[in-house]
Design an enzyme around this catalytic site. Structure first.
Site, mmCIF file in Angstrom:
data_model
loop_
_atom_site.group_PDB
_atom_site.id
_atom_site.type_symbol
_atom_site.label_atom_id
_atom_site.label_comp_id
_atom_site.label_asym_id
_atom_site.label_seq_id
_atom_site.Cartn_x
_atom_site.Cartn_y
_atom_site.Cartn_z
ATOM 1 N N CYS A 1 0.598 -0.761 0.217
ATOM 2 C CA CYS A 1 0.414 -0.405 -0.160
ATOM 3 C C CYS A 1 0.955 1.579 -0.031
ATOM 4 O O CYS A 1 1.937 1.192 0.433
ATOM 5 C CB CYS A 1 -0.568 0.263 1.267
ATOM 6 N N ARG B 1 4.892 0.583 -6.269
ATOM 7 C CA ARG B 1 4.982 -0.077 -4.864
ATOM 8 C C ARG B 1 3.430 -1.448 -5.015
ATOM 9 O O ARG B 1 3.314 -2.542 -4.870
ATOM 10 C CB ARG B 1 4.298 0.341 -3.586
ATOM 11 N N TRP C 1 -2.840 -2.685 -1.612
ATOM 12 C CA TRP C 1 -2.541 -3.817 -2.212
ATOM 13 C C TRP C 1 -3.387 -4.769 -1.294
ATOM 14 O O TRP C 1 -2.878 -5.152 -0.338
ATOM 15 C CB TRP C 1 -1.054 -3.860 -1.974
ATOM 16 N N ASN D 1 -1.122 1.354 6.004
ATOM 17 C CA ASN D 1 -0.033 0.089 5.190
ATOM 18 C C ASN D 1 0.588 -1.019 6.312
ATOM 19 O O ASN D 1 1.024 -0.168 7.217
ATOM 20 C CB ASN D 1 0.931 0.592 5.145
ATOM 21 N N GLY D 2 0.235 -1.943 5.948
ATOM 22 C CA GLY D 2 0.268 -2.983 7.085
ATOM 23 C C GLY D 2 -0.678 -4.094 7.332
ATOM 24 O O GLY D 2 -1.685 -4.345 6.547
ATOM 25 N N GLU E 1 18.807 -15.565 -10.961
ATOM 26 C CA GLU E 1 18.617 -14.386 -10.373
ATOM 27 C C GLU E 1 18.324 -14.184 -12.401
ATOM 28 O O GLU E 1 17.564 -12.908 -12.516
ATOM 29 C CB GLU E 1 19.561 -14.035 -10.199
ATOM 30 N N LYS F 1 14.629 -12.632 -13.039
ATOM 31 C CA LYS F 1 14.303 -11.236 -14.278
ATOM 32 C C LYS F 1 12.793 -11.574 -14.939
ATOM 33 O O LYS F 1 12.659 -10.672 -14.977
ATOM 34 C CB LYS F 1 16.038 -10.650 -14.575
ATOM 35 N N GLU G 1 9.987 -12.780 -13.424
ATOM 36 C CA GLU G 1 9.098 -12.121 -13.316
ATOM 37 C C GLU G 1 7.943 -10.323 -13.901
ATOM 38 O O GLU G 1 7.519 -10.019 -13.675
ATOM 39 C CB GLU G 1 9.471 -11.060 -12.135
ATOM 40 N N HIS H 1 20.290 -34.560 -13.669
ATOM 41 C CA HIS H 1 19.368 -35.469 -12.519
ATOM 42 C C HIS H 1 17.488 -35.008 -12.762
ATOM 43 O O HIS H 1 17.040 -34.694 -11.459
ATOM 44 C CB HIS H 1 19.411 -34.405 -11.302
ATOM 45 N N LYS I 1 6.535 -3.667 -5.357
ATOM 46 C CA LYS I 1 7.963 -3.547 -4.921
ATOM 47 C C LYS I 1 9.106 -3.875 -3.400
ATOM 48 O O LYS I 1 10.324 -4.579 -3.488
ATOM 49 C CB LYS I 1 8.746 -1.973 -5.424
HETATM 50 C C1 AGP Z 1 13.243 -8.712 -7.356
HETATM 51 O O1 AGP Z 1 13.503 -8.359 -8.616
HETATM 52 C C2 AGP Z 1 12.094 -8.967 -6.645
HETATM 53 N N1 AGP Z 1 11.196 -7.682 -6.403
HETATM 54 C C3 AGP Z 1 12.023 -9.820 -5.271
HETATM 55 O O2 AGP Z 1 12.506 -11.064 -5.437
HETATM 56 C C4 AGP Z 1 13.100 -8.290 -3.897
HETATM 57 O O3 AGP Z 1 14.230 -8.718 -4.794
HETATM 58 C C5 AGP Z 1 12.166 -9.249 -3.107
HETATM 59 O O4 AGP Z 1 11.035 -9.267 -2.866
HETATM 60 C C6 AGP Z 1 13.625 -8.445 -1.705
HETATM 61 O O5 AGP Z 1 13.147 -7.328 -1.627
HETATM 62 P P1 AGP Z 1 13.678 -6.358 -0.647
HETATM 63 O O6 AGP Z 1 15.180 -6.467 -1.239
HETATM 64 O O7 AGP Z 1 13.715 -4.897 -0.996
HETATM 65 O O8 AGP Z 1 14.007 -7.106 0.726
#
Ligand code: AGP
Length: 609
Positions: free
Chosen positions: A2, A27, A74, A100-101, A482, A486, A489, A505, A604
């Site tokens: 949020c 966000r 959110w 937010n929370g 990674e 990328k 996502e 395996h 985010k």
């Molecule tokens: C990565 O591209 C994602 N947005 C997500 O995996 C992110 O790295 C993860 O939520 C951790 O966030 P942070 O580094 O703010 O703790």
């Protein structure tokens, strides 16, 4: 998560709230709303969907007034709907609140309030808060708010206004981020600094269980008992336009291209020359403590976790300290045994990820020394750590983490090299070579960015594939993981990052022409084995994109395409390898016309467990 914006001043609060919420869109959200106080009345407008819908509704029915709060939701409790969106109001419609929370004890609070005659209209946890304030309200809004907040268990960043208090806005936080913007004759509350930087660079970052009573000319910080708190304002270090796209199509593209500059800033003041030792202000570890370390444990989520995996490798390889790396979300389930002289290194771009913050507290409870590698200054994780080494990446808006990832690794590399130096675990020559390589990274990053069109051509060849496999070994296994994250996502293509040694395996059963494989085959300890893996895939008609050092003659013979990276010590190749893989994912997603900066279902910062 949020987004919250509040304004009190002499300008139209609606405009300010909408502009601030726009900068919090990254966000992730599913509904939005605003509440404005004017002439002893409080008016609320809420919509399901994007801010554009709220702006349209406000065009048709303008809400005028110089005090207001806004919110992008959110959904956590209760589906995305108008009635569940914020602001939530008291039964008499005189008090409005945004949150937010997650309130963990909201069910029992709701039962109690309903038994006292309060009527609920939504399925949210948030609504209990505004009814609690109303319950305790006897003319003093701050006092009622203070009492209400003390009943809450869980995480909150809150903003509240009342029709009966046209000169007051109140805020409080626990666990969820909140920043107070300090203006001239006006003040703001926002979820993060990027949302307020256009209007001021002076802010207060409030701590857990602190609150603020805000007027047009004052911000009074107190604890929940009402005891005043003295705090120096913080100056936001980056310019107002830094949080904007700067001519790039997406924030993600801008942030990929910011990496050379960001790497220079990360090294500035820490590593001056190959012959000089590394200076890590904020680390807060004595040389004796470093020499006494018996174990280092990294913990993080998502991309930050992949940086932690690289860190584990570097800590063992360079500093010769036993090291582990755990997913933060799994740590509590594991109830880890923490030996004396254990250092926990918490990695997080936002510094607000709930799972990671819980893991930090777990390690502290178990007696570990905790340092964090974080981007957002004064974030919760930064503040709860014994030491902090900031990655200096500047604001990262795109949900897919790019510059933060490479800078997390660079920062961890500095820490590992510093530990190796202090512990005498590496020779002077090795340390000089490593520091030289780190100092050369900004230039190598620029070389890689200059090759964007080559990578885009490879993207054009594979963007319609439904599946992808990313393979790596050793220090570049995290690079494969990674690279896959990328891609998945932002393009929604199913991609897996896997140990190349594990291919036989199981995963090799997936190989077919419609699945492309990225194989990280840079010269080093695992090079020959990677060539073997490429051959296994090619023998089963799977197309392969190799990642190889400039000038390699074998990989072009084996693979269908090659992403070239400049030669460097194997230990820092996760940083250089990451860049073409970021560019590949970006262009594939762009060719699929995806919402790259705000991919579906993602946020985010994940401030809920
Ligand atoms: C990565 O591209 C994602 N947005 C997500 O995996 C992110 O790295 C993860 O939520 C951790 O966030 P942070 O580094 O703010 O703790």
């Amino acid at each position: 998560m949020c987004g919250i914006v509040g304004y009190i001043g002499d300008r139209q609060a609606t405009e300010i709230c909408l502009a601030g919420l726009k900068r919090l869109e990254y966000r992730g959200y599913d509904s939005a709303g605003i509440a404005i106080v004017r002439d002893g009345e409080l008016e609320v407008m809420k919509v399901v969907g994007k801010l554009a819908g709220l702006a349209e509704a406000l065009e048709e029915n303008p809400l005028e007034g110089t005090l207001g709060i806004g919110h992008t939701r959110w959904a956590t409790h209760g589906k995305p709907s108008k009635v569940n969106s914020h602001p939530h109001t008291s039964m008499d419609g005189r008090i409005a609140l945004v949150h937010n929370g997650i309130i963990e004890n909201y069910a029992e609070l709701r039962d109690q309030l309903e038994s006292e005659g309060f009527e609920f209209v939504s399925q949210t946890d948030t609504e209990v808060i505004v009814h609690l304030v109303d319950k305790y309200y006897e003319g003093d809004l701050a006092a009622a708010f203070r009492r209400a907040v003390k009943d809450l268990h869980g995480a909150f960043a809150l903003g509240i206004v009342s029709a009966d208090h046209p000169d007051q806005m109140i805020a409080a936080r626990r666990f969820s981020p909140l920043v107070l913007g300090i203006g001239e004759g006006e003040n703001f509350i926002v979820s993060d600094m990027g949302a307020v930087r256009e209007w001021t660079d002076q802010v207060y970052v409030i701590d857990d269980d602190e609150m603020a009573v805000i007027t047009r000319d004052s911000i009074e910080l107190t604890d929940l008992e009402g005891n005043p708190i003295e705090r120096e304002p913080y100056t936001i270090p980056w310019p107002a336009d830094a949080a904007q796209k700067g001519g790039h199509k997406h924030f993600m593209h801008k942030e990929i291209h910011e990496q050379p500059r960001a790497m220079r800033e990360c090294l500035l003041g820490r590593l001056g020359a190959p012959e000089k030792s590394i200076n890590l202000e904020g680390l807060n570890l004595t040389e004796d403590e470093i020499r006494g370390l018996r174990k280092v444990v990294f913990t993080a989520c998502g991309t930050a976790y992949h940086a932690g995996l690289v860190g584990r490798f570097l800590m063992e390889k360079l500093a010769r300290i036993p090291a582990e790396c755990d997913l933060a979300a799994e740590l509590r389930a594991r109830d880890p045994v923490v030996l004396d002289n254990t250092l926990a290194i918490i990695v997080s771009q936002s510094g607000e990820t709930a799972d990671t913050l819980v893991a930090l507290r777990e390690f502290k409870e178990k007696g570990a020394k905790v340092i964090s590698v974080v981007n957002v200054v004064d974030s919760s994780i930064a503040r709860e750590s014994d030491g902090v080494v900031y990655i200096q990446a500047g604001p990262e808006i795109g949900v897919a983490s790019t510059k933060a990832y490479t800078l997390q690794i660079l920062t961890i590399s500095l820490i590992a090299a510093h530990f190796a130096d202090v512990r005498g675990a590496a020779s002077e020559h090795e340390l000089i070579e490593l520091r030289r390589a780190m100092l050369g990274l900004p230039e190598q990053a620029q070389i890689l960015l200059d090759r964007e069109e080559d990578v885009k051509r490879v993207a054009a060849r594979f963007f319609e594939s439904p599946n992808a496999l990313y393979l790596g070994r050793g220090v570049n296994l995290p690079s494969a993981m990674e690279g896959a994250l990328k891609l998945k996502e932002i393009s929604y293509i199913h991609a897996e990052g896997y140990s190349a040694g594990e291919m036989k395996h199981g995963p090799i059963a997936l190989v077919e022409p419609s699945l492309f494989t990225v194989a990280i085959a840079i010269k080093g300890d695992v090079y020959d084995k990677m060539i073997g893996n490429i051959q296994e895939i090619k023998a089963r008609s799977g197309p392969v994109i190799g990642v190889a050092f400039d000038g390699d003659t074998e990989i072009p013979r084996q693979a269908d395409e090659v992403l070239w990276v400049p030669e460097s010590p194997e230990m820092i190749t996760p940083i250089t390898v990451a860049i073409p893989l970021q560019i590949l994912a970006y262009h594939i997603a762009d060719m699929l016309d995806r919402e790259i900066d705000q991919p579906r279902n993602l946020a985010k910062t994940v401030t809920v467990e």
